[in-house]
Design a protein around this motif. Sequence first.
Motif, PDB file in Angstrom:
ATOM      1  N   UNK A 151      39.074  43.068  50.386  1.00 32.56           N
ATOM      2  CA  UNK A 151      38.147  44.326  50.523  1.00 32.56           C
ATOM      3  C   UNK A 151      38.173  45.422  49.640  1.00 32.56           C
ATOM      4  N   UNK A 152      39.427  45.622  48.965  1.00 33.46           N
ATOM      5  CA  UNK A 152      39.607  46.650  47.874  1.00 33.46           C
ATOM      6  C   UNK A 152      38.960  46.191  46.738  1.00 33.46           C
ATOM      7  N   UNK A 153      38.938  45.010  46.429  1.00 33.62           N
ATOM      8  CA  UNK A 153      38.355  44.335  45.024  1.00 33.62           C
ATOM      9  C   UNK A 153      36.984  44.102  45.127  1.00 33.62           C
ATOM     10  N   UNK A 154      36.438  43.664  46.426  1.00 28.89           N
ATOM     11  CA  UNK A 154      34.831  43.865  46.406  1.00 28.89           C
ATOM     12  C   UNK A 154      34.424  45.279  46.496  1.00 28.89           C
ATOM     13  N   UNK A 155      35.071  46.138  47.193  1.00 25.94           N
ATOM     14  CA  UNK A 155      34.600  47.478  47.351  1.00 25.94           C
ATOM     15  C   UNK A 155      34.577  48.012  45.917  1.00 25.94           C
ATOM     16  N   UNK A 156      35.704  47.713  45.128  1.00 21.04           N
ATOM     17  CA  UNK A 156      35.748  48.295  43.623  1.00 21.04           C
ATOM     18  C   UNK A 156      34.314  48.047  42.769  1.00 21.04           C
ATOM     19  N   UNK A 157      34.118  46.637  43.092  1.00 23.58           N
ATOM     20  CA  UNK A 157      33.190  46.071  42.232  1.00 23.58           C
ATOM     21  C   UNK A 157      32.007  46.861  42.753  1.00 23.58           C
ATOM     22  N   UNK A 158      31.742  46.744  43.849  1.00 23.37           N
ATOM     23  CA  UNK A 158      30.260  47.515  44.484  1.00 23.37           C
ATOM     24  C   UNK A 158      30.303  48.897  43.926  1.00 23.37           C
TER      25      UNK A 158
END
Length: 289
Positions: A105-112
Amino acid sequence: YPLGAASIRALYRDGLLRKDEAEHLLAFCDNSGPAFAVGALGVGVFGSAGWGMLLWGIHAISAAAVGILFRRRTRGGEAPIKPPRRTPDFGAALGGAVTAAGQTILQIGAYVIFFSALIASLGALGFPDTLAGELALCTGGPLSFFRALFTGALELSSGIGAMAGLPLTPGSLALGEFLLSWGGLCVHGQAGAAAEGLKMRKRLGGKQVGKLIRGAVSVKVYKHQREHRPPRRGNEPGGGRVERVERGIHIFVRTEGLQRHGDEHDDDHARCDKAERRHDAAENAGAVK
């Protein structure tokens, strides 16, 4: 999108896939889910869950076609490692699953967040509006079409959002399928992080072939729909969606008006009865006196 890449990476890590097999699967096993295609593209852009399901069906079938086109020839290669079977402890498995989910979740959120900030920064510098405006002038197409194209090339959700207001045409359907197939650089970064240790060359090749197939099929399906089923009011493939909504509103308004009229009529009767009772009470009081 990154769920497919993460699943392939897990199979490769556990020794159930060879490296070349895992890289082959990345070409067509990393796609959009039905919730995003139906909710964001179908309902959010075209106002129709039916068109969203149709576009997702084209998306899934085209992925299978890419898998057939990219099918591997039987050859010798690195044999997968067969790990010993063991039953994991429930507490450890639960803790690992929660930790991995939080990291994802943190990884996807950081990319977005990163690509959203990048799009906002480019927008402050005049991109993509300037380039989209030039192409709109040259081709005569709508500005929002090219803005969605350039924005979606970077971040998928922003590109789908920029499509809002586009009419349902072969071009807009092809654009929607193109963006779903490409996914944007943001999705490519997420998939690359999820499939760490695997080469992304075949995945990029599969995306290029897939978006061409999906765009062409979308245009063909739209033309077939219009030729064999004359367009009705509304965007629903079955037709009549807007008509049903308007009919429901008309019935509701009419029923509500009749209800209000009946309530007003009842109120008038109640006031008349109350006045008559007061009049009778006053006459009785006079007679007693």
